[in-house]
Design an enzyme around this catalytic site. Sequence first.
Site, PDB file in Angstrom:
ATOM      1  N   GLU A  66      -5.155   9.636  17.501  1.00  0.00           N
ATOM      2  CA  GLU A  66      -5.556  11.056  17.591  1.00  0.00           C
ATOM      3  C   GLU A  66      -6.467  11.404  16.410  1.00  0.00           C
ATOM      4  O   GLU A  66      -7.486  12.073  16.562  1.00  0.00           O
ATOM      5  CB  GLU A  66      -4.313  11.974  17.584  1.00  0.00           C
ATOM      6  CG  GLU A  66      -3.449  11.892  18.835  1.00  0.00           C
ATOM      7  CD  GLU A  66      -2.596  10.630  18.906  1.00  0.00           C
ATOM      8  OE1 GLU A  66      -2.291  10.051  17.844  1.00  0.00           O
ATOM      9  OE2 GLU A  66      -2.258  10.195  20.030  1.00  0.00           O
ATOM     10  N   SER A  91      -3.640   7.393  12.956  1.00  0.00           N
ATOM     11  CA  SER A  91      -3.319   7.332  14.392  1.00  0.00           C
ATOM     12  C   SER A  91      -4.585   7.500  15.242  1.00  0.00           C
ATOM     13  O   SER A  91      -5.625   7.965  14.762  1.00  0.00           O
ATOM     14  CB  SER A  91      -2.318   8.437  14.747  1.00  0.00           C
ATOM     15  OG  SER A  91      -2.965   9.685  14.659  1.00  0.00           O
ATOM     16  N   GLN A 105       0.847  -1.207   0.000  1.00  0.00           N
ATOM     17  CA  GLN A 105       0.000   0.000   0.000  1.00  0.00           C
ATOM     18  C   GLN A 105       0.882   1.256   0.000  1.00  0.00           C
ATOM     19  O   GLN A 105       1.565   1.522   0.993  1.00  0.00           O
ATOM     20  CB  GLN A 105      -0.879  -0.014   1.263  1.00  0.00           C
ATOM     21  CG  GLN A 105      -1.745   1.221   1.454  1.00  0.00           C
ATOM     22  CD  GLN A 105      -2.513   1.161   2.776  1.00  0.00           C
ATOM     23  OE1 GLN A 105      -2.125   0.467   3.701  1.00  0.00           O
ATOM     24  NE2 GLN A 105      -3.602   1.890   2.862  1.00  0.00           N
ATOM     25  N   GLU A 154      -9.990  -0.708   6.021  1.00  0.00           N
ATOM     26  CA  GLU A 154      -8.779  -1.047   6.775  1.00  0.00           C
ATOM     27  C   GLU A 154      -9.054  -0.950   8.270  1.00  0.00           C
ATOM     28  O   GLU A 154      -8.593  -1.762   9.063  1.00  0.00           O
ATOM     29  CB  GLU A 154      -7.637  -0.104   6.385  1.00  0.00           C
ATOM     30  CG  GLU A 154      -6.335  -0.414   7.126  1.00  0.00           C
ATOM     31  CD  GLU A 154      -5.141   0.388   6.618  1.00  0.00           C
ATOM     32  OE1 GLU A 154      -5.315   1.248   5.727  1.00  0.00           O
ATOM     33  OE2 GLU A 154      -4.026   0.168   7.135  1.00  0.00           O
TER      34      GLU A 154
HETATM   35  C1  LIG Z   1       4.158  -0.341  11.283  1.00  0.00           C
HETATM   36  C2  LIG Z   1       3.562   0.618  10.305  1.00  0.00           C
HETATM   37  C3  LIG Z   1       3.104   0.143   9.093  1.00  0.00           C
HETATM   38  C4  LIG Z   1       2.600   1.045   8.151  1.00  0.00           C
HETATM   39  N1  LIG Z   1       2.239   0.555   6.918  1.00  0.00           N
HETATM   40  C5  LIG Z   1       1.863   1.431   5.961  1.00  0.00           C
HETATM   41  C6  LIG Z   1       1.625   0.973   4.628  1.00  0.00           C
HETATM   42  O1  LIG Z   1       1.739  -0.216   4.326  1.00  0.00           O
HETATM   43  N2  LIG Z   1       1.286   1.890   3.690  1.00  0.00           N
HETATM   44  C7  LIG Z   1       1.135   3.210   3.975  1.00  0.00           C
HETATM   45  O2  LIG Z   1       0.805   3.968   3.090  1.00  0.00           O
HETATM   46  N3  LIG Z   1       1.376   3.683   5.226  1.00  0.00           N
HETATM   47  C8  LIG Z   1       1.743   2.825   6.225  1.00  0.00           C
HETATM   48  N4  LIG Z   1       1.998   3.289   7.480  1.00  0.00           N
HETATM   49  C9  LIG Z   1       1.975   4.729   7.723  1.00  0.00           C
HETATM   50  C10 LIG Z   1       0.879   5.195   8.643  1.00  0.00           C
HETATM   51  O3  LIG Z   1      -0.359   5.198   7.988  1.00  0.00           O
HETATM   52  C11 LIG Z   1       1.286   6.601   9.132  1.00  0.00           C
HETATM   53  O4  LIG Z   1       2.449   6.432   9.952  1.00  0.00           O
HETATM   54  C12 LIG Z   1       0.207   7.273   9.934  1.00  0.00           C
HETATM   55  O5  LIG Z   1      -0.879   7.626   9.103  1.00  0.00           O
HETATM   56  C13 LIG Z   1       0.727   8.536  10.671  1.00  0.00           C
HETATM   57  O6  LIG Z   1       1.368   9.379   9.778  1.00  0.00           O
HETATM   58  P1  LIG Z   1       2.855   9.920  10.073  1.00  0.00           P
HETATM   59  O7  LIG Z   1       3.721   8.783  10.453  1.00  0.00           O
HETATM   60  O8  LIG Z   1       3.268  10.773   8.922  1.00  0.00           O
HETATM   61  O9  LIG Z   1       2.729  10.823  11.385  1.00  0.00           O
HETATM   62  P2  LIG Z   1       2.201  12.327  11.437  1.00  0.00           P
HETATM   63  O10 LIG Z   1       1.012  12.474  10.569  1.00  0.00           O
HETATM   64  O11 LIG Z   1       3.362  13.226  11.199  1.00  0.00           O
HETATM   65  O12 LIG Z   1       1.772  12.427  12.948  1.00  0.00           O
HETATM   66  C14 LIG Z   1       2.719  12.566  14.028  1.00  0.00           C
HETATM   67  C15 LIG Z   1       1.927  12.653  15.332  1.00  0.00           C
HETATM   68  O13 LIG Z   1       1.102  13.840  15.307  1.00  0.00           O
HETATM   69  C16 LIG Z   1      -0.259  13.470  15.528  1.00  0.00           C
HETATM   70  N5  LIG Z   1      -1.122  14.280  14.659  1.00  0.00           N
HETATM   71  C17 LIG Z   1      -0.948  14.541  13.351  1.00  0.00           C
HETATM   72  N6  LIG Z   1      -1.958  15.296  12.879  1.00  0.00           N
HETATM   73  C18 LIG Z   1      -2.799  15.511  13.917  1.00  0.00           C
HETATM   74  C19 LIG Z   1      -4.040  16.212  14.064  1.00  0.00           C
HETATM   75  N7  LIG Z   1      -4.621  16.804  13.029  1.00  0.00           N
HETATM   76  N8  LIG Z   1      -4.636  16.208  15.285  1.00  0.00           N
HETATM   77  C20 LIG Z   1      -4.061  15.570  16.349  1.00  0.00           C
HETATM   78  N9  LIG Z   1      -2.870  14.892  16.262  1.00  0.00           N
HETATM   79  C21 LIG Z   1      -2.263  14.859  15.071  1.00  0.00           C
HETATM   80  C22 LIG Z   1      -0.359  12.012  15.142  1.00  0.00           C
HETATM   81  O14 LIG Z   1      -1.391  11.363  15.850  1.00  0.00           O
HETATM   82  C23 LIG Z   1       1.000  11.474  15.564  1.00  0.00           C
HETATM   83  O15 LIG Z   1       0.983  11.173  16.947  1.00  0.00           O
HETATM   84  C24 LIG Z   1       2.505   2.420   8.451  1.00  0.00           C
HETATM   85  C25 LIG Z   1       2.935   2.889   9.701  1.00  0.00           C
HETATM   86  C26 LIG Z   1       3.467   2.018  10.616  1.00  0.00           C
HETATM   87  C27 LIG Z   1       3.956   2.559  11.929  1.00  0.00           C
END
Ligand SMILES: Cc1cc2nc3c(=O)[nH]c(=O)nc-3n(C[C@H](O)[C@H](O)[C@H](O)COP(=O)(O)OP(=O)(O)OC[C@H]3O[C@@H](n4cnc5c(N)ncnc54)[C@H](O)[C@@H]3O)c2cc1C
Length: 402
Positions: A389, A387, A128, A246
Amino acid sequence: MDLDLSPDEQAFRDEVRAFLADHLPQHLRDGAEATPTVFAEPDIGREWQRILHRKGWLGYHWPVEHGGTGWTPTQRYIFEKECALASAPGLPVLGLKLLAPVLYTFGTPEQKAHYLPRILSAEDYWCQGFSEPGAGSDLASLKTVAVREGDRYIVNGSKIWTTHAHFADHMFCLARTDAGVKPQQGISFLLIDMRQPGVSVRPIIGLAGDHEVNEVFLDNVEAPARDLVGAEGQGWTIAKFLLENERGGSCLAPALIADLGRLRAEAGRQPAGYNGALIHDRSFAGALARIELAAQALEVTELRILSDIAQGREPGPQTSLVKMVASTLRQEVDGLSMRLHGYAGLQLATARPLYGNESPEPIGGKAAQVAAPAYLNSRAWTIFGGSNEIQRTIIAKTVLGL
Ligand SMILES: Cc1cc2nc3c(=O)[nH]c(=O)nc-3n(C[C@H](O)[C@H](O)[C@H](O)COP(=O)(O)OP(=O)(O)OC[C@H]3O[C@@H](n4cnc5c(N)ncnc54)[C@H](O)[C@@H]3O)c2cc1C
């Protein structure tokens, strides 16, 4: 809601149990029990998938006309629960449960005819490609670009956290096809062949030393225009549909309930370092009982969502509730497991490999061997798929109307 199984459902449960007893090989059970990560390694997940495919028991969430089993929601649930109780490996969900519903809902007849049978037969393995550096929670700011040139798109950009990209031969991917409109409107959903020049995959190693996720770089990669799913610019709508599946289309409670049953049984035995079985420790027993009750409540909610889907209603934002509760429970279950296996688990955290070739009786048993890596790995549950949040915000806006 009547939670008792009807005679027909009991007969179905017995049929599933008998099949699992006869056809789920011990090495696949062992592999599943030694898996600390969210997804099973493809060698065990796909072997199990092929066994189920031969039986005609795959695609049980799919409509019959596309190869589904025609099971009722309760039958699906019984199947998932019995598989969890029997320690069956997880199936490759990215193709089976995330992409397939997108294809049979938004795909062209050619896409359905080509890809759906190959997903069922385990011929294609999907990853994905949604998240990017700087576009996770805020997917609308993604920067990967797809430019149409005749009958193909040229794709450039990078993806991150891509689970099992190092095994996948295909990726379903979000890319920007129009920079001149509102960010959400300029995104399209493309299918990309990973076995072409310009695709490179770099591992990201998890806290427990596991290789589950990756960075993926797309450098002038080609996607035929026939592999655009839906209309150009419809990617955001399709992504929302996929993410709802999902978050809530899968049944998460059965695995939790199965793991809690194993924990309760193990805590009833005398673990090293305790003056009596841990189950008699009030704080442990209290925590276990509270989590068991919450898992049972989650089970009822999941059954209700399945019944909604069967009646033609989309799962909707209530799936955010399921995702949030199930993720938190998963971390709590793995926390209890760490408490149970404690020191032995930590000592063994680096004693890899976990799959296949380890000694038949690892010190502290398989459960201790997997406790610490699983605990570390399950920190990710409250992040991937959106997440907690973000789920709370969705619930506040769309369920509570705040
Ligand atoms: C083990 C694992 C497998 C994954 N597999 C896939 C995959 O196969 N394909 C894929 O596309 N993605 C995948 N992901 C990615 C996952 O969907 C993202 O990590 C997730 O959506 C969070 O985005 P980010 O890491 O950019 O964090 P950010 O969006 O930068 O967030 C950082 C922190 O800020 C908080 N935050 C951000 N925005 C807000 C808001 N508006 N209000 C309150 N809090 C907020 C978040 O909750 C988090 O705690 C995977 C992630 C992990 C950890």
